[in-house]
Design a protein around this motif. Structure first.
Motif, PDB file in Angstrom:
ATOM      1  N   ASP A  32     -27.082 105.088  28.120  1.00 22.74           N
ATOM      2  CA  ASP A  32     -28.071 105.037  27.358  1.00 22.74           C
ATOM      3  C   ASP A  32     -29.421 105.009  28.066  1.00 22.74           C
ATOM      4  N   VAL A  33     -29.945 104.855  28.588  1.00 18.58           N
ATOM      5  CA  VAL A  33     -30.822 104.237  29.076  1.00 18.58           C
ATOM      6  C   VAL A  33     -32.875 104.426  28.274  1.00 18.58           C
ATOM      7  N   HIS A  34     -33.043 103.272  28.982  1.00 19.73           N
ATOM      8  CA  HIS A  34     -34.466 102.318  28.196  1.00 19.73           C
ATOM      9  C   HIS A  34     -35.305 102.503  29.427  1.00 19.73           C
ATOM     10  N   THR A  35     -36.852 102.831  29.143  1.00 19.50           N
ATOM     11  CA  THR A  35     -37.410 102.730  29.819  1.00 19.50           C
ATOM     12  C   THR A  35     -38.777 102.052  29.272  1.00 19.50           C
ATOM     13  N   THR A  36     -39.039 100.616  29.446  1.00 18.94           N
ATOM     14  CA  THR A  36     -40.194 100.329  28.883  1.00 18.94           C
ATOM     15  C   THR A  36     -41.121 100.142  30.276  1.00 18.94           C
ATOM     16  N   TRP A  37     -42.812 100.121  29.605  1.00 14.40           N
ATOM     17  CA  TRP A  37     -43.866 100.348  30.586  1.00 14.40           C
ATOM     18  C   TRP A  37     -44.858  99.466  29.932  1.00 14.40           C
ATOM     19  N   ILE A  38     -45.516  97.935  30.240  1.00 17.46           N
ATOM     20  CA  ILE A  38     -46.538  97.043  30.173  1.00 17.46           C
ATOM     21  C   ILE A  38     -47.739  97.537  31.055  1.00 17.46           C
ATOM     22  N   GLU A  39     -49.239  97.592  29.916  1.00 16.89           N
ATOM     23  CA  GLU A  39     -50.245  97.998  31.177  1.00 16.89           C
ATOM     24  C   GLU A  39     -49.717  96.501  32.120  1.00 16.89           C
ATOM     25  N   ALA A  40     -50.478  95.189  31.319  1.00 20.68           N
ATOM     26  CA  ALA A  40     -50.433  94.402  31.824  1.00 20.68           C
ATOM     27  C   ALA A  40     -50.107  94.311  32.893  1.00 20.68           C
ATOM     28  N   ASP A  41     -49.081  94.563  33.686  1.00 18.00           N
ATOM     29  CA  ASP A  41     -48.242  94.308  34.605  1.00 18.00           C
ATOM     30  C   ASP A  41     -48.105  95.417  35.642  1.00 18.00           C
ATOM     31  N   GLY A  42     -48.297  96.719  35.021  1.00 12.96           N
ATOM     32  CA  GLY A  42     -48.406  98.443  35.516  1.00 12.96           C
ATOM     33  C   GLY A  42     -47.278  98.204  35.958  1.00 12.96           C
ATOM     34  N   LEU A  43     -45.933  98.119  35.787  1.00 11.44           N
ATOM     35  CA  LEU A  43     -44.705  98.017  35.510  1.00 11.44           C
ATOM     36  C   LEU A  43     -44.321  99.231  34.317  1.00 11.44           C
ATOM     37  N   ALA A  44     -42.930  99.663  35.029  1.00 13.46           N
ATOM     38  CA  ALA A  44     -41.427 100.288  34.126  1.00 13.46           C
ATOM     39  C   ALA A  44     -40.278  99.554  34.860  1.00 13.46           C
ATOM     40  N   HIS A  45     -40.364  99.176  33.819  1.00 15.68           N
ATOM     41  CA  HIS A  45     -38.895  98.558  33.567  1.00 15.68           C
ATOM     42  C   HIS A  45     -37.861  99.639  33.433  1.00 15.68           C
TER      43      HIS A  45
END
Length: 114
Positions: A32-45
């Motif tokens: 399973d693959v999960h991506t979380t993007w957070i605008e404040a840090d400009g990163l995709a985890h």
């Protein structure tokens, strides 16, 4: 603060599996693959787990600078494609567009100019 996330279950890793973390284990099989993007840090985890497991592991190279929600969705899709095709380090290949399908014999012929 804006954020977005996507989870894609049941991805079969190609023959090389995928590398986790700095020197983490290589995962093979159904993932399973999960991506979380957070605008404040400009990163995709980007994280990965064996399908049905409870522990998520960061994919080698994660987090990745990502300027927008749209770009993070495209990154997630590129990672899925890379894992399926056997990239052990899919974040290295995530910037490359997916290969185009072979057009087949009929489409390969171009009309002659007269």
């Amino acid at each position: 603060m804006s954020w977005a996330s996507w989870t894609t279950p049941g991805i079969f890793a190609g023959r090389n599996g995928v590398q986790t973390g700095e020197a983490g284990p290589v995962l093979t099989g159904e993932l399973d693959v999960h991506t979380t993007w957070i605008e404040a840090d400009g990163l995709a985890h980007v994280t990965v787990q064996y399908s049905g497991a409870s522990d998520w592991l960061p994919l080698a190279g994660s987090p990745v600078p990502c300027p927008s929600e749209t770009a993070s969705r495209a990154l997630h899709d590129a990672v899925i494609h890379s894992i399926r095709t056997g990239a052990a380090l899919p974040l290295d290949d995530a910037d490359a567009p997916p290969p185009r399908p072979h057009p087949g014999p009929a489409a390969a012929k171009e009309p002659r100019a007269n």
